[in-house]
Each structure stands twice: as structure tokens, then as C-alpha cells.
Design an enzyme around this catalytic site. Structure first.
Site, PDB file in Angstrom:
ATOM      1  N   ASN A   1      -0.761 -23.877   4.360  1.00  0.00           N
ATOM      2  CA  ASN A   1      -1.563 -23.580   3.167  1.00  0.00           C
ATOM      3  C   ASN A   1      -1.919 -24.917   2.535  1.00  0.00           C
ATOM      4  OD1 ASN A   1      -2.604 -22.853   0.733  1.00  0.00           O
ATOM      5  ND2 ASN A   1      -0.724 -21.926  -0.079  1.00  0.00           N
TER       6      ASN A   1
ATOM      7  N   LYS B   1      -3.782 -25.546   0.158  1.00  0.00           N
ATOM      8  CA  LYS B   1      -4.000 -25.457  -1.301  1.00  0.00           C
ATOM      9  C   LYS B   1      -5.280 -26.211  -1.679  1.00  0.00           C
ATOM     10  CE  LYS B   1       0.902 -24.708  -1.878  1.00  0.00           C
ATOM     11  NZ  LYS B   1       2.093 -24.816  -2.721  1.00  0.00           N
TER      12      LYS B   1
ATOM     13  N   HIS C   1      -0.436 -15.461  -3.706  1.00  0.00           N
ATOM     14  CA  HIS C   1       0.397 -16.674  -3.737  1.00  0.00           C
ATOM     15  C   HIS C   1       0.910 -16.876  -5.169  1.00  0.00           C
ATOM     16  CE1 HIS C   1       1.610 -20.865  -3.631  1.00  0.00           C
ATOM     17  NE2 HIS C   1       1.738 -20.699  -2.328  1.00  0.00           N
TER      18      HIS C   1
ATOM     19  N   GLU D   1       1.073 -19.368  -6.987  1.00  0.00           N
ATOM     20  CA  GLU D   1       0.202 -20.163  -7.855  1.00  0.00           C
ATOM     21  C   GLU D   1      -0.935 -19.300  -8.404  1.00  0.00           C
ATOM     22  OE1 GLU D   1      -0.268 -23.256  -4.953  1.00  0.00           O
ATOM     23  OE2 GLU D   1       1.853 -23.724  -5.253  1.00  0.00           O
TER      24      GLU D   1
ATOM     25  N   GLU E   1       8.339 -16.693  -0.959  1.00  0.00           N
ATOM     26  CA  GLU E   1       8.276 -18.060  -1.467  1.00  0.00           C
ATOM     27  C   GLU E   1       8.941 -18.101  -2.836  1.00  0.00           C
ATOM     28  OE1 GLU E   1       4.790 -20.303   0.643  1.00  0.00           O
ATOM     29  OE2 GLU E   1       4.089 -19.434  -1.229  1.00  0.00           O
TER      30      GLU E   1
ATOM     31  N   GLY F   1       7.061 -26.945  -3.638  1.00  0.00           N
ATOM     32  CA  GLY F   1       6.639 -28.286  -4.027  1.00  0.00           C
ATOM     33  C   GLY F   1       7.701 -29.063  -4.775  1.00  0.00           C
TER      34      GLY F   1
ATOM     35  N   SER G   1       8.997 -25.869   0.310  1.00  0.00           N
ATOM     36  CA  SER G   1       9.563 -27.147   0.754  1.00  0.00           C
ATOM     37  C   SER G   1      10.050 -27.128   2.201  1.00  0.00           C
ATOM     38  CB  SER G   1      10.696 -27.597  -0.188  1.00  0.00           C
ATOM     39  OG  SER G   1      10.198 -27.760  -1.506  1.00  0.00           O
TER      40      SER G   1
ATOM     41  N   GLY H   1       2.907 -28.731   1.263  1.00  0.00           N
ATOM     42  CA  GLY H   1       2.806 -30.184   1.410  1.00  0.00           C
ATOM     43  C   GLY H   1       2.877 -30.692   2.839  1.00  0.00           C
TER      44      GLY H   1
HETATM   45  P1  13P Z   1       5.431 -26.522  -0.303  1.00  0.00           P
HETATM   46  O1  13P Z   1       5.678 -26.442   1.170  1.00  0.00           O
HETATM   47  O2  13P Z   1       4.596 -27.693  -0.719  1.00  0.00           O
HETATM   48  O3  13P Z   1       6.693 -26.366  -1.101  1.00  0.00           O
HETATM   49  O4  13P Z   1       4.526 -25.225  -0.672  1.00  0.00           O
HETATM   50  C1  13P Z   1       4.923 -23.988  -0.255  1.00  0.00           C
HETATM   51  C2  13P Z   1       3.813 -23.036  -0.490  1.00  0.00           C
HETATM   52  O5  13P Z   1       3.513 -22.696  -1.619  1.00  0.00           O
HETATM   53  C3  13P Z   1       3.055 -22.563   0.675  1.00  0.00           C
HETATM   54  O6  13P Z   1       2.209 -21.523   0.333  1.00  0.00           O
END
Ligand code: 13P
Length: 251
Positions: A9, A11, A95, A97, A167, A173, A213, A235
Site C-alpha cells: 500500500n 499510500k 483502511h 487512515e 492492521e 508506521g 510495520s 513504508g
Molecule cells: P506500515 O507498514 O508503514 O506500518 O503501514 C501499514 C499499513 O497501513 C498498510 O496498509
């Protein structure tokens, strides 16, 4: 039995050139991972160049969001048909976010999930508790509410076509990974919710991804848990070596 899915992802990251470079890098080595599914989810404006970059490879394309209506006066939104039209096979829905920054509700995620399935896209429906909810002992309740709200009204056949992603919001993150027990406990709970709400066959076929993460260094042990069927990576999906290092750990 369940084919692992390793999903990136991206983002709101990359620009056109780096998106194409990243997609090309993944596509070049995708054939090394015959026994799993590889997926990249670039920002919507880079779906078309990314689709061109991965054409002919086994990497698949997904979007990060969509709207449930088929077309019309919905400024700024994209339909399932549009995503299919540019080569998407998957779409990430709900998601954290989008839930927590953009105010997306379980009901909105539910409409999108049904529209995606009706159109022939595979929805990756995300659930996860916030830190305060975990500390208050509410993780199981939050997961059940998001699961039931997001998948309301689905038949067992439709539920069997969904991918779920757990998640934990506090692990996204932050560098804080859920422990193996914390992750596996929620994954197992999701699978038993699937069995109770639908049937054993759907429960056994649905892939449940872990996200938060995930890195090459921790992916192996996470992916070895019985109910963790892949990863949704933020990330670390922005670097070809890290993303494919996670895929290598899933082998
Ligand atoms: P990270 O791997 O950056 O923690 O993000 C996870 C995520 O939200 C994937 O959708």
C-alpha cells in the site's frame, strides 16, 4: 491451502517517475515468487503507468479506495468499473487512515465492499483497533463491530471472495509490531467470526493479511502463524528490496 498475498500500500507516496520505477522493479523479479500473489497499490493517478510497468508480469494492481456508486455526480470519486478499466484486480477498503482521518464509517465501507464484489474487484477490507481501545480491553469488540459492519449483507459466497486485513492502528508506521500472539489472536478471531457468520468453507478460504510495520526482518515469523496469510505493507513497500524481501519471507 490459502495462497499468500503480499500487498504494497503505497499510500500518498511516490511521484510518476518513482512510481514507474518501483512498479518496474517489482515486475522484473515477480517471477521469483510463483507460489504467492504479489500486489501493488499505487496512488490512483499512477495506476495507469503502474499497470503499463507491470504488464506481462505476475504482479497485480490494486487501488487504495473507491466509491460505491457506479457513476454520476460524485466529484473526486472513482468507481469500481473505472478501477477495473485501468487494470485493477483489488481495492483496499476501510483502511484505518480512511476511517480515522477521512471519517469513513463501517456503513460506507460496507457499501463499497458490496459494489467492489458486484463489479468483480477483490476488496481488501481493513479492520483494527486504536491503542486506547486495546488498552481498554476492547480489541475483540472493535474487531467484531468493524467486521460485522463492513461485511453486512454479504452472502457466504461473497464473503469467500473478500480479503481481510488486520492492521492495529498503533502498529501502523510506528515501528511497533504486534507480537505474534497479539496478531494471531485477532486473525484467529476473525476466522471464527467468518465461520460463525458464514460457513467453514468461506472461513477457510478467506485470506487474512497482517499490516503494521511489517519488514523483511519480522515478516518470516508473522507469516508463519497459522491464520496470517499475507501482509499489507506500507513504508517497506516503497523499496523494491524490502517489499520483495518480505515476499521472500513468505515463501
Ligand atoms: P506500515 O507498514 O508503514 O506500518 O503501514 C501499514 C499499513 O497501513 C498498510 O496498509
Amino acid at each position: 491451502m490459502r495462497r499468500p498475498l503480499i500487498a504494497g500500500n503505497w499510500k500518498m507516496n511516490t511521484d510518476r517517475a518513482s512510481a514507474v520505477a518501483l512498479a518496474t522493479g517489482v515486475a522484473r523479479r515477480a517471477s521469483e515468487f510463483a507460489q504467492l500473489d504479489l500486489l501493488i497499490c499505487p496512488p490512483a493517478v499512477y495506476l495507469i503507468p503502474a499497470a503499463e510497468a507491470i504488464a506481462g508480469s505476475k504482479a497485480a494492481l490494486g487501488a487504495q479506495n473507491m466509491y460505491h456508486e457506479a457513476n454520476g455526480a460524485f466529484t473526486g470519486e472513482l468507481s469500481a468499473a473505472m478501477l477495473l478499466d485501468v487494470g485493477c484486480k483489488y481495492v483496499i477498503l476501510g483502511h484505518s487512515e480512511r476511517r480515522h482521518i477521512l471519517g469513513e464509517t463501517d456503513s460506507a465501507v460496507n457499501k463499497k465492499t458490496i459494489a467492489a464484489l458486484d463489479a468483480g474487484l477483490i476488496p481488501i477490507v481493513c479492520v483494527g483497533e486504536m491503542l486506547a481501545e486495546r488498552e481498554a480491553g476492547k480489541t475483540a469488540d472493535v474487531i467484531r463491530r468493524q467486521f460485522e459492519g463492513s461485511l453486512a449483507g454479504l452472502t457466504a459466497e461473497q464473503a469467500g471472495r473478500v480479503v481481510l486485513a488486520y492492521e492495529p492502528v498503533w502498529a501502523i508506521g510506528t515501528g511497533k509490531v504486534a507480537t505474534l500472539d497479539q496478531a494471531e489472536e485477532v486473525h484467529a478471531a476473525l476466522r471464527s467470526l467468518l465461520a460463525q457468520r458464514y460457513n467453514r468453507q468461506s472461513a477457510d478460504s478467506v485470506r487474512i493479511l497482517y499490516g503494521g510495520s511489517v519488514k523483511p526482518s519480522n515478516a518470516g515469523e508473522l507469516l508463519s502463524q497459522p491464520n496470517i496469510d499475507g501482509a499489507l505493507i506500507g513504508g517497506a513497500s516503497l523499496k523494491v528490496d524490502d517489499f520483495l524481501g518480505i515476499a521472500a519471507a513468505a515463501k
